[in-house]
Design an enzyme around this catalytic site. Sequence first.
Site, PDB file in Angstrom:
ATOM      1  N   ASP A 103       0.845  -1.200   0.000  1.00 49.29           N
ATOM      2  CA  ASP A 103       0.000   0.000   0.000  1.00 49.29           C
ATOM      3  C   ASP A 103       0.879   1.248   0.000  1.00 49.29           C
ATOM      4  OD1 ASP A 103       0.966  -0.290   2.597  1.00 49.29           O
ATOM      5  OD2 ASP A 103      -0.976  -0.786   3.462  1.00 49.29           O
ATOM      6  N   GLU A 150      -9.628  -1.626   5.623  1.00 48.64           N
ATOM      7  CA  GLU A 150     -10.270  -1.440   6.917  1.00 48.64           C
ATOM      8  C   GLU A 150     -11.536  -2.300   7.007  1.00 48.64           C
ATOM      9  OE1 GLU A 150      -8.685   0.071   9.100  1.00 48.64           O
ATOM     10  OE2 GLU A 150      -7.742   1.919   8.401  1.00 48.64           O
ATOM     11  N   ASN A 177      -7.520  -3.282  14.504  1.00 49.64           N
ATOM     12  CA  ASN A 177      -8.920  -3.521  14.140  1.00 49.64           C
ATOM     13  C   ASN A 177      -9.041  -4.637  13.103  1.00 49.64           C
ATOM     14  OD1 ASN A 177      -7.930  -2.270  11.891  1.00 49.64           O
ATOM     15  ND2 ASN A 177      -9.393  -0.579  11.864  1.00 49.64           N
ATOM     16  N   HIS A 182      -7.300  -4.904  10.295  1.00 50.51           N
ATOM     17  CA  HIS A 182      -7.046  -4.566   8.885  1.00 50.51           C
ATOM     18  C   HIS A 182      -5.754  -5.210   8.397  1.00 50.51           C
ATOM     19  CE1 HIS A 182      -4.702  -0.787  10.226  1.00 50.51           C
ATOM     20  NE2 HIS A 182      -3.872  -1.392   9.418  1.00 50.51           N
TER      21      HIS A 182
HETATM   22  C1  GLP Z   1      -0.455   0.045   8.710  1.00 45.84           C
HETATM   23  C2  GLP Z   1      -0.115  -0.700   7.428  1.00 45.84           C
HETATM   24  C3  GLP Z   1      -0.349  -2.181   7.579  1.00 45.84           C
HETATM   25  C4  GLP Z   1       0.271  -2.649   8.874  1.00 45.84           C
HETATM   26  C5  GLP Z   1      -0.390  -1.997  10.047  1.00 45.84           C
HETATM   27  C6  GLP Z   1       0.153  -2.456  11.384  1.00 45.84           C
HETATM   28  O1  GLP Z   1      -1.755   0.477   8.753  1.00 45.84           O
HETATM   29  N1  GLP Z   1      -0.819  -0.245   6.275  1.00 45.84           N
HETATM   30  O2  GLP Z   1       0.220  -2.856   6.469  1.00 45.84           O
HETATM   31  O3  GLP Z   1       0.133  -4.053   8.966  1.00 45.84           O
HETATM   32  O4  GLP Z   1      -0.181  -0.617   9.924  1.00 45.84           O
HETATM   33  O5  GLP Z   1       1.362  -1.809  11.622  1.00 45.84           O
HETATM   34  P1  GLP Z   1       2.383  -2.168  12.781  1.00 45.84           P
HETATM   35  O6  GLP Z   1       3.104  -3.377  12.332  1.00 45.84           O
HETATM   36  O7  GLP Z   1       3.284  -0.988  12.900  1.00 45.84           O
HETATM   37  O8  GLP Z   1       1.585  -2.398  14.011  1.00 45.84           O
END
Ligand code: GLP
Length: 258
Positions: free
Chosen positions: A67, A143, A136, A138
């Site tokens: 993304d 989302e 959440n 995602h």
């Molecule tokens: C972001 C990214 C996701 C990631 C998520 C969790 O929203 N778009 O790809 O998995 O955060 O991030 P973290 O690993 O820092 O908790």
Amino acid sequence: MISLDVSVDAQAAGRAAAVRIGQLIEAMPRAVIGVATGSSPLPVYAHLARLVADGLDVGEVRWFALDEYVGLPPRHPASFRHVLERELLAPLGADPALLHVPDGSARDLDAAAADYERDITDAGGIDLQLLGIGTNGHVGFNEPKTPFDSRTHPAWLAPQTRQANARFFGGRVEDVPRRCLTQGLATIMRSRAIELIATGAHKAAAVCCAVLGPVTVECPASVLQTHPDVTFRLDVAAACQVQVSAPSEPNDGTADSP
Ligand code: GLP
């Protein structure tokens, strides 16, 4: 089907995923690897760099980001292209030209999303997709309520996600973009194999919904239950609601090498 691999800590979970990615690259030097941002994949990238230092050749690997934010200046340090160049490609000595990222600065976001989907197809599809998970549920920036048949698309970030990502913007949630381009859930599900990293107690509820909950758009990661080859690499804290047996590796320093 989701396989669980519980390690003693985040480093060990990251190492386990890196070893799998390294084995794939050894077998397929031109592998297409999907890569994620956020904190969770960083130990994976650190251990991949060790494998490269030990002789793994990643020179022909094609990398596809999951993304990208919409509207950040091209060289903003929090843009996912910049993060992946800094955290993944530079330590690996990999060529930035082999990194594909959705074009979050495109005027026509729908066209940019369609282009990205086509790029993945033209590369032969993703051999292994690395994922994190939001609190959440995602994955990518899909989302809750994102349709399971979604392909790469422009999306809005949930307030909870912008809050969580404010740490990458100096703690200023108002600076976190509201929109993004993300691989869709169907795009992710097309990957031939998936490695999801979740570490820390704050991920335990999301992991539980993804693994044990109903397959529902309320928890986007639950769709992974219907994929044939998914491994969740967890630390003990993230696994605490889904597994009670001992972690797979000792925490005695002997497991430092793959
Ligand atoms: C972001 C990214 C996701 C990631 C998520 C969790 O929203 N778009 O790809 O998995 O955060 O991030 P973290 O690993 O820092 O908790």
